[in-house]
Design a protein around this motif. Structure first.
Motif, PDB file in Angstrom:
ATOM      1  N   VAL A  57       0.848  -1.200   0.000  1.00  0.00           N
ATOM      2  CA  VAL A  57       0.000   0.000   0.000  1.00  0.00           C
ATOM      3  C   VAL A  57       0.880   1.245   0.000  1.00  0.00           C
ATOM      4  N   ARG A  58       0.448   2.242  -0.738  1.00  0.00           N
ATOM      5  CA  ARG A  58       1.067   3.571  -0.708  1.00  0.00           C
ATOM      6  C   ARG A  58      -0.083   4.548  -0.514  1.00  0.00           C
ATOM      7  N   THR A  59      -0.036   5.308   0.584  1.00  0.00           N
ATOM      8  CA  THR A  59      -1.156   6.189   0.921  1.00  0.00           C
ATOM      9  C   THR A  59      -0.645   7.482   1.555  1.00  0.00           C
ATOM     10  N   THR A  60      -1.563   8.385   1.828  1.00  0.00           N
ATOM     11  CA  THR A  60      -1.183   9.652   2.450  1.00  0.00           C
ATOM     12  C   THR A  60      -1.016   9.465   3.963  1.00  0.00           C
ATOM     13  N   PRO A  61      -0.214  10.316   4.585  1.00  0.00           N
ATOM     14  CA  PRO A  61      -0.075  10.240   6.042  1.00  0.00           C
ATOM     15  C   PRO A  61      -1.402  10.412   6.776  1.00  0.00           C
ATOM     16  N   LEU A  62      -2.298  11.261   6.287  1.00  0.00           N
ATOM     17  CA  LEU A  62      -3.585  11.465   6.943  1.00  0.00           C
ATOM     18  C   LEU A  62      -4.433  10.196   6.897  1.00  0.00           C
ATOM     19  N   LYS A  63      -4.500   9.549   5.745  1.00  0.00           N
ATOM     20  CA  LYS A  63      -5.276   8.310   5.639  1.00  0.00           C
ATOM     21  C   LYS A  63      -4.678   7.218   6.517  1.00  0.00           C
ATOM     22  N   PHE A  64      -3.355   7.142   6.557  1.00  0.00           N
ATOM     23  CA  PHE A  64      -2.701   6.146   7.406  1.00  0.00           C
ATOM     24  C   PHE A  64      -2.984   6.429   8.878  1.00  0.00           C
ATOM     25  N   ALA A  65      -2.945   7.693   9.266  1.00  0.00           N
ATOM     26  CA  ALA A  65      -3.233   8.071  10.655  1.00  0.00           C
ATOM     27  C   ALA A  65      -4.649   7.671  11.048  1.00  0.00           C
ATOM     28  N   LYS A  66      -5.609   7.862  10.149  1.00  0.00           N
ATOM     29  CA  LYS A  66      -6.985   7.466  10.440  1.00  0.00           C
ATOM     30  C   LYS A  66      -7.090   5.950  10.602  1.00  0.00           C
ATOM     31  N   PHE A  67      -6.357   5.196   9.779  1.00  0.00           N
ATOM     32  CA  PHE A  67      -6.348   3.743   9.901  1.00  0.00           C
ATOM     33  C   PHE A  67      -5.743   3.325  11.245  1.00  0.00           C
ATOM     34  N   VAL A  68      -4.628   3.919  11.627  1.00  0.00           N
ATOM     35  CA  VAL A  68      -3.988   3.594  12.908  1.00  0.00           C
ATOM     36  C   VAL A  68      -4.925   3.912  14.070  1.00  0.00           C
ATOM     37  N   GLN A  69      -5.660   5.003  13.981  1.00  0.00           N
ATOM     38  CA  GLN A  69      -6.631   5.332  15.023  1.00  0.00           C
ATOM     39  C   GLN A  69      -7.669   4.216  15.148  1.00  0.00           C
ATOM     40  N   GLY A  70      -8.116   3.686  14.034  1.00  0.00           N
ATOM     41  CA  GLY A  70      -9.075   2.585  14.053  1.00  0.00           C
ATOM     42  C   GLY A  70      -8.487   1.328  14.669  1.00  0.00           C
ATOM     43  N   VAL A  71      -7.212   1.054  14.354  1.00  0.00           N
ATOM     44  CA  VAL A  71      -6.529  -0.107  14.944  1.00  0.00           C
ATOM     45  C   VAL A  71      -6.453   0.058  16.461  1.00  0.00           C
ATOM     46  N   LYS A  72      -6.034   1.230  16.903  1.00  0.00           N
ATOM     47  CA  LYS A  72      -5.923   1.486  18.340  1.00  0.00           C
ATOM     48  C   LYS A  72      -7.274   1.384  19.051  1.00  0.00           C
ATOM     49  N   ALA A  73      -8.348   1.720  18.347  1.00  0.00           N
ATOM     50  CA  ALA A  73      -9.691   1.669  18.934  1.00  0.00           C
ATOM     51  C   ALA A  73     -10.281   0.261  18.904  1.00  0.00           C
ATOM     52  N   GLY A  74      -9.562  -0.685  18.306  1.00  0.00           N
ATOM     53  CA  GLY A  74     -10.026  -2.066  18.284  1.00  0.00           C
ATOM     54  C   GLY A  74     -10.976  -2.401  17.147  1.00  0.00           C
ATOM     55  N   GLU A  75     -11.116  -1.509  16.177  1.00  0.00           N
ATOM     56  CA  GLU A  75     -12.064  -1.724  15.086  1.00  0.00           C
ATOM     57  C   GLU A  75     -11.714  -2.916  14.197  1.00  0.00           C
ATOM     58  N   PHE A  76     -10.468  -3.363  14.225  1.00  0.00           N
ATOM     59  CA  PHE A  76     -10.034  -4.454  13.356  1.00  0.00           C
ATOM     60  C   PHE A  76      -9.675  -5.715  14.139  1.00  0.00           C
ATOM     61  N   ASP A  77     -10.021  -5.746  15.413  1.00  0.00           N
ATOM     62  CA  ASP A  77      -9.695  -6.908  16.240  1.00  0.00           C
ATOM     63  C   ASP A  77     -10.286  -8.206  15.696  1.00  0.00           C
ATOM     64  N   HIS A  78     -11.419  -8.113  15.020  1.00  0.00           N
ATOM     65  CA  HIS A  78     -12.055  -9.316  14.471  1.00  0.00           C
ATOM     66  C   HIS A  78     -11.213  -9.967  13.369  1.00  0.00           C
ATOM     67  N   LEU A  79     -10.205  -9.260  12.851  1.00  0.00           N
ATOM     68  CA  LEU A  79      -9.345  -9.813  11.808  1.00  0.00           C
ATOM     69  C   LEU A  79      -8.153 -10.578  12.372  1.00  0.00           C
ATOM     70  N   MET A  80      -7.957 -10.485  13.664  1.00  0.00           N
ATOM     71  CA  MET A  80      -6.814 -11.154  14.312  1.00  0.00           C
ATOM     72  C   MET A  80      -7.061 -12.654  14.372  1.00  0.00           C
ATOM     73  N   THR A  81      -6.020 -13.407  14.096  1.00  0.00           N
ATOM     74  CA  THR A  81      -6.158 -14.883  14.172  1.00  0.00           C
ATOM     75  C   THR A  81      -5.325 -15.443  15.297  1.00  0.00           C
TER      76      THR A  81
END
Length: 64
Positions: free
Chosen positions: A40-64
């Motif tokens: 992936v190649r993206t903007t720092p702002l989009k990456f920051a929003k993704f990291v915020q979602g990770v920190k908030a647990g929004e992607f925990d269901h993807l963990m194996t």
């Protein structure tokens, strides 16, 4: 052309089963550690929003 060093999480230890991230030319790049391919190649702002979602647990269901 400004490029930083690839960085991976300390949680991966010596393993290459993770992704690495760096900044290059004002963009954020992610790649697979084991193959070195850029995923992936993206903007720092989009990456920051993704990291915020990770920190908030929004992607925990993807963990194996």
């Amino acid at each position: 052309m400004s490029r930083s060093e690839w960085q991976k999480s300390t949680f991966s230890g010596a393993s290459n089963e993770c992704v690495e991230v760096r900044t290059a030319d004002g963009m954020v790049e992610l790649r697979e550690s084991d193959t070195g391919d850029i995923v992936v190649r993206t903007t720092p702002l989009k990456f920051a929003k993704f990291v915020q979602g990770v920190k908030a647990g929004e992607f925990d269901h993807l963990m194996t």
